[in-house]
Write a protein that holds these residues in place. Sequence first.
Motif, short mmCIF file in Angstrom:
data_model
loop_
_atom_site.label_atom_id
_atom_site.label_comp_id
_atom_site.label_asym_id
_atom_site.label_seq_id
_atom_site.Cartn_x
_atom_site.Cartn_y
_atom_site.Cartn_z
N THR A 109 -1.88 -5.64 -5.14
CA THR A 109 -1.22 -6.27 -6.27
C THR A 109 -0.78 -7.67 -5.86
OG1 THR A 109 -0.43 -4.12 -6.98
CG2 THR A 109 0.64 -6.03 -7.95
N GLY A 137 3.64 -5.59 -3.03
CA GLY A 137 4.30 -5.30 -1.77
C GLY A 137 4.10 -6.37 -0.72
N ASN A 172 6.62 8.64 -0.69
CA ASN A 172 5.29 8.87 -1.27
C ASN A 172 4.28 9.35 -0.23
OD1 ASN A 172 3.31 8.87 -3.29
ND2 ASN A 172 2.68 6.77 -2.78
N LYS A 173 3.15 9.78 -0.73
CA LYS A 173 2.03 10.28 0.09
C LYS A 173 2.44 11.52 0.86
CE LYS A 173 0.03 5.65 0.37
NZ LYS A 173 -0.86 4.72 1.04
N GLY A 228 1.90 2.67 -2.51
CA GLY A 228 1.47 3.47 -3.67
C GLY A 228 2.20 3.15 -4.96
N LYS A 229 2.73 1.94 -5.08
CA LYS A 229 3.50 1.57 -6.27
C LYS A 229 2.65 1.57 -7.53
CE LYS A 229 4.41 -2.25 -4.03
NZ LYS A 229 3.93 -1.85 -2.70
N SER A 230 1.51 0.90 -7.44
CA SER A 230 0.65 0.81 -8.62
C SER A 230 0.06 2.18 -8.95
CB SER A 230 -0.48 -0.20 -8.37
OG SER A 230 0.07 -1.45 -8.02
N THR A 231 -0.29 2.91 -7.92
CA THR A 231 -0.83 4.26 -8.14
C THR A 231 0.20 5.12 -8.87
OG1 THR A 231 -2.07 4.03 -6.09
CG2 THR A 231 -1.85 6.26 -6.98
N ASP A 262 0.79 -1.24 0.00
CA ASP A 262 0.00 0.00 0.00
C ASP A 262 0.81 1.28 0.00
OD1 ASP A 262 -2.46 -1.06 -0.22
OD2 ASP A 262 -3.04 -0.84 1.88
N THR A 308 -10.41 2.49 -4.60
CA THR A 308 -10.20 2.83 -3.19
C THR A 308 -10.34 4.34 -2.97
OG1 THR A 308 -7.82 3.14 -3.54
CG2 THR A 308 -8.55 0.96 -2.85
N GLN A 309 -10.69 5.07 -4.04
CA GLN A 309 -10.70 6.52 -3.95
C GLN A 309 -12.09 7.13 -4.11
OE1 GLN A 309 -8.23 8.57 -3.08
NE2 GLN A 309 -7.03 6.74 -2.66
N SER A 311 3.93 12.67 -4.45
CA SER A 311 2.59 12.18 -4.15
C SER A 311 2.10 11.51 -5.43
CB SER A 311 1.65 13.31 -3.75
OG SER A 311 0.32 12.81 -3.78
N ALA A 312 2.01 10.19 -5.37
CA ALA A 312 1.56 9.45 -6.55
C ALA A 312 0.14 9.84 -6.89
CB ALA A 312 1.67 7.95 -6.29
N LEU A 313 -0.64 10.05 -5.86
CA LEU A 313 -2.06 10.34 -6.07
C LEU A 313 -2.24 11.72 -6.70
CD1 LEU A 313 -4.79 8.97 -5.45
CD2 LEU A 313 -4.92 10.40 -3.43
N ASP A 325 1.43 14.29 0.36
CA ASP A 325 0.21 15.08 0.60
C ASP A 325 -0.35 14.82 1.99
OD1 ASP A 325 -0.16 12.48 -0.71
OD2 ASP A 325 -2.32 12.89 -0.59
N1 LIG Z 1 -3.13 10.28 -0.16
C1 LIG Z 1 -2.41 9.51 -0.94
N2 LIG Z 1 -2.82 8.25 -1.16
C2 LIG Z 1 -2.09 7.48 -1.97
C3 LIG Z 1 -0.92 7.95 -2.60
N3 LIG Z 1 -0.40 6.94 -3.35
C4 LIG Z 1 -1.24 5.89 -3.19
N4 LIG Z 1 -2.25 6.19 -2.36
C5 LIG Z 1 -3.35 5.31 -1.95
O1 LIG Z 1 -2.80 4.23 -1.22
C6 LIG Z 1 -3.53 3.02 -1.46
C7 LIG Z 1 -2.60 1.94 -1.93
O2 LIG Z 1 -2.09 2.28 -3.21
P1 LIG Z 1 -1.56 1.21 -4.23
O3 LIG Z 1 -1.01 1.95 -5.39
O4 LIG Z 1 -2.55 0.16 -4.50
O5 LIG Z 1 -0.38 0.61 -3.37
P2 LIG Z 1 0.68 -0.51 -3.79
O6 LIG Z 1 1.98 -0.11 -3.23
O7 LIG Z 1 0.63 -0.75 -5.25
O8 LIG Z 1 0.12 -1.77 -2.99
P3 LIG Z 1 0.50 -3.33 -3.22
O9 LIG Z 1 0.86 -3.46 -4.66
O10 LIG Z 1 -0.68 -4.13 -2.85
O11 LIG Z 1 1.68 -3.59 -2.34
C8 LIG Z 1 -4.59 3.39 -2.47
O12 LIG Z 1 -5.79 3.61 -1.81
C9 LIG Z 1 -4.06 4.63 -3.12
O13 LIG Z 1 -5.07 5.44 -3.64
C10 LIG Z 1 -0.51 9.30 -2.35
O14 LIG Z 1 0.47 9.81 -2.86
N5 LIG Z 1 -1.30 10.01 -1.52
#
Ligand SMILES: Nc1nc2c(ncn2[C@@H]2O[C@H](COP(=O)(O)OP(=O)(O)OP(=O)(O)O)[C@@H](O)[C@H]2O)c(=O)[nH]1
Lengths: 297, 592
Positions: B91, B113, B165-166, B36-39, B34, B68-69, B202-204, B168
Motif C-alpha cells: 500500500t 505500513g 494477525n496471521k 495484513g492491514k489491507s487483507t 505486510d 500474492t496468494q 487471521s485476516a486471510l 494461522d
Molecule cells: N497466512 C496469512 N497471511 C496473511 C494474513 N494476512 C495477510 N496475509 C498476507 O500477508 C501479505 C501482506 O498483506 P497485506 O494485506 O498486503 O499487508 P499490509 O499490512 O496491507 O501491507 P502494507 O499496506 O504494504 O504495509 C499478503 O501476502 C497477504 O496475503 C493472515 O492472516 N495469514
Amino acid sequence: MTHLEQLEAESIHIIREVAAEFENPVMLYSVGKDSAVMLHLARKAFYPARPPFPLMHVDTTWKFREMIEFRDRIVDEYGFDLLIHVNQEGVKQGIDPFVHGSALHTDVMKTEGLKQALDKYKFDAAFGGARRDEEKSRAKERIFSFRTASHRWDPKNQRPELWNIYNARVQPGESIRAFPLSNWTELDVWQYIHLENIPIVPLYLAKERPVVERDGMLILVDDDRLKLRPGEKVQTKSVRFRTLGCYPLTGAVESTAATLPEIIQEMLLTRTSERQGRLIDHDQSGSMEKKKQEGYF
Amino acid sequence: MAHQSELIAEDIQAYLKSQEQKGLLRFITCGSVDDGKSTLIGRLLWDSKMIFEDQLAALSADSKRVGTQGENIDYALLLDGLQAEREQGITIDVAYRYFSTDKRKFIVADTPGHEQYTRNMVTGASTAQVAVILVDARKGLMTQTRRHSYLVSLVGIRRVVLAVNKMDLVDYSADRFEAICKEYQLFASGLGFKEITAIPISALEGDNVLHSSERTPWYDGPALLEHLETVQVEDSAASRPFRLPVQWVNRPDLDFRGFCGTIVSGTIRPGDAIVVSSSGQTSRVARIVTMGGDLPQAVAGQAVTLTLTDEIDISRGDLLAAPEQRPAQSDQLEAHLAWLHEQPLAPGRSYLLKTAAGSAPAQVRQVKHKIDVNTLQQQSAETLELNEVGLCQIAVSKSIAFDPYGDNEATGSFILIDRLSNATVAAGMIDRALSGKPSEGQRRLPLDKADRAALKGQQPKIVWFSAPLEETISELPQRLESRLHSLGRHTCLLDGETLRATLGGTLGDEAHLQRVAEVALLMIEAGLIVLVVATAPSAWVEQLAEDRCLAGELLNIKRGKAAVIDGATVVLSDQTASQAEQVEWLVENLPF
Ligand SMILES: Nc1nc2c(ncn2[C@@H]2O[C@H](COP(=O)(O)OP(=O)(O)OP(=O)(O)O)[C@@H](O)[C@H]2O)c(=O)[nH]1
Ligand SMILES: [Mg+2]
C-alpha cells in the motif's frame, strides 16, 4: 448528529473552504444525481446568498436530451451562472461514440473538453461530485486533489491532508479539484435526495422507453444519431439508469422502480456496482487511474 | 453497497428510517509493512457481502494476475487500487472504504505500513476515532508498529485495537498471542490510551474478523467487527466551550451579514454571547441561519451561519468563542510537529502556518527535542527529518487564537506549508503558548541568520540575476528592490561589475563570482534579502545553492519563453511586456 448530517456538514465545510481560498473556482455540473446533491449543498453553504461561483457543464453533445432539459430548468429556477463548454475541435472532427468508440470519444469530448474549459477561464479550483466509493483509484484521492499546470494527477505523490485543514496553495496554472462528496456512498446520496426532496433527472426513474440491445447493454434511442445495425430492433421496455452520461455509452437497466424508495430498494438488492453500466470503466483494469492522471475528472 | 437486511425487501421505508438514525465510526488500520492491514479490510468487506459481482469478477482476475496468494483471492487487492501498489504488492496511499452493519456505518482508512509513506498514514489517522493496529504474530512488534502507535496517540486517538494477525501461521498459539499483548502493553503504557483491546485474528482465513473463531477457543473476547460495532467513542465536543472558526463572511445585501463556519465545539443559541478572538469585541447571536429555516440551537459538528446583534468587524480566520471560556492567544507556540516531507525542517525558515480557518507566516525557532519512536525517549535535535516527530518552538508572524490540542483538536491543530513548493511539510499539534518572546535562556547561542532575519520579519534570500540583463529588463533588479523595500523588506543590491573594482578586478571570472557569492552569503547571514546582478553559468549558481544555502534560500533568475518557477530556478518570460509586470509577478509568486 446522524451520519447524513455529518456528511452534509463536512461537504458544506469543504465548499466554503474552496470559495474562500481560491480566486476563481467553478463547480463542474454533470447533471447527474451526485451533481444534484453537490449543488444542493452549495446552495445550503451560502444561503441566503447564492453560491459565489459559476457552474460549468462540459457538454459532449451526446448527453441524454432529458439531461439538457433538466439542466436548463434547474439553472433557471435557482438563478445560477452556467457556462457550457463544447470541444469545438472534436465537433469539427465529427467525433461520434458510435463510430469512434468510447475511449476516443471520452478522451476528446470529455477530458480534452474539460481541460480546454479550465484553461480558457483560468479556474484555479474545480468542484467535482466524485465519491471515493465509486472506484478503486478514487478511493485513494484527496478531498483537495492537486493538479499540475497540464492537469495531471500524481497518485504516488499526493499532499498529506490533515484533519479538515486543506492546503489550497497553487502556483499560477496549477489547480485543485475539490471533492465535497468524497465520503458519501451511493446509498447516502440516494437517501439524502429522498430526505431533502432534491430534484433529479427523470431518467433515474423507471418508465417505458425505446431501447436497443447492443453489446450486452440496453441503449436508449434518444435521437436519430443512433443507427440500427442489422438484426437490431427498437423495443419498448420499462428501464431506468443508475448513472447518466453520454447516451450511447450508458446502459439502462430493466426496472419498474418508479419512486425513490423503490430505486433505493433495487440498488440495495442489486449485485452489481453502479459503474457497471458505464462502458468507459471496462476498457482495462486500472483505466480510471490512467484517465484521471491524464486529466479526466 | 449496504449490508444485507431482510427489511430491504420487506419494507424499504422502514429500512430507510432505521438507516437515518445510524451513527458513524471512522477508524484506520495501521501497523508495520505486510502485517495484513489491507487483507483485513478486504476480508471484512468480503465477509459482510459488501462486494458487488462485477467487482468480485475483477478481483479474482486481478488476484491471479498480480496477487500474492497464487490462485486464491488476494483480498488486499480490494484496497490497493493504484497501479503501482498492485505491481509492488504494497500500500502506498491511504484508501477509504465504506460499509455498514445493523448497528453502525463505518468509514475505514487503510493506511500504508511502509515507513516511506508515513505521511499518508498520518493523513488517515488525523480524522479517525479508533485505530486497529496490526501485528504479525510471527514477527511481533516492529519499529513501524511503535511509530504508528505513537502517531495514533499523538493525533489524539484514545481507543485502539491490537489485532494480532496471521494467527494461522503460529498454530493459533495462545502463548504467542499473550506474549505479544504483554510486550505491547508495556510499550503503550506511556501513550495515554484509554483502552487497548487485543484480538487474535487471521485476516486471510477470517478468524475472529466477523465472527468468533473455533480455532481460538482460549479467546473469549469479541470478534473485531463486533468490537467496532460497540466501541464507545466519546463525543464530548458538544459539551466543551463554544468555538467557531469563521470560514466565510456572507453578505448578499446590505441588510444581511452572516458568519459561516463549522461549530467545532460547544453549543450555541440565539441570545448567547460570543467574543471575537482577534479583537476581543463581544456581541450576541441574533440568528442561526440555515436554508431549512432558523435553528433554535446548534451544536458541535454543524455547519451554520450566524448573525450577530452588533455590527462588529469579523473576517475569515477569526475564531468566535464563548466569552467566559476564551481561547489562548499568542504568537509564540510550543507544538509537536510530525515532519512529513523529504526536505528536513529548516529552523528559521518562513513557512505558512495554516489553522482551521486562517494562515500566517511562521518560523520554527528551535527543536526542543525529538521522540525516539522505539523507546519514546526524548532526544536532542537540531532539525526534524522525514517521519520524525519533535517538540518545537514556533514564532508566528501574528498572534493567533488556539486551544491546546489535548483540549480541542480542531482549534489546536495546524499544518505547515512550504512557501516555495507549496508542499504540506508538517502536521502540528499545539501544546501551549510560550510566555512573551523567548527569553535569553531559551534562545540558542550563538545567534544565527534565522534570528537576525526574524527581527526583520523576513526570510533571508539571495536573488541572483544570472542571465545578462538585456535592454528590456535592465532596470528589473532596482525596481524589484524598490518594490520589496516598499513592502517593508530589508534588502541590498550587489552589482557584480561595480564590485569588480573593490573585490579584486584582476581576478578571473570564476574567482570573482566566488567573491561576490561570499559577500552575498554574508549578507543573508545578516538576515537580508540580497539581489545579485552578475552573469554566471546556471550550473554554477545551482551548485552554490546546493553547497552553501538552505533550501529555497537562493533563487536563480533566468530568462525563457514562459514564466515558471521550478524549485530554486525562476524563469522570467520573454513575453511579459513591462518590467513593472515582471516585478509584480515576482513579488506575487516568490516567498518574500
Ligand atoms: N497466512 C496469512 N497471511 C496473511 C494474513 N494476512 C495477510 N496475509 C498476507 O500477508 C501479505 C501482506 O498483506 P497485506 O494485506 O498486503 O499487508 P499490509 O499490512 O496491507 O501491507 P502494507 O499496506 O504494504 O504495509 C499478503 O501476502 C497477504 O496475503 C493472515 O492472516 N495469514
Ligand atoms: Mg496495505
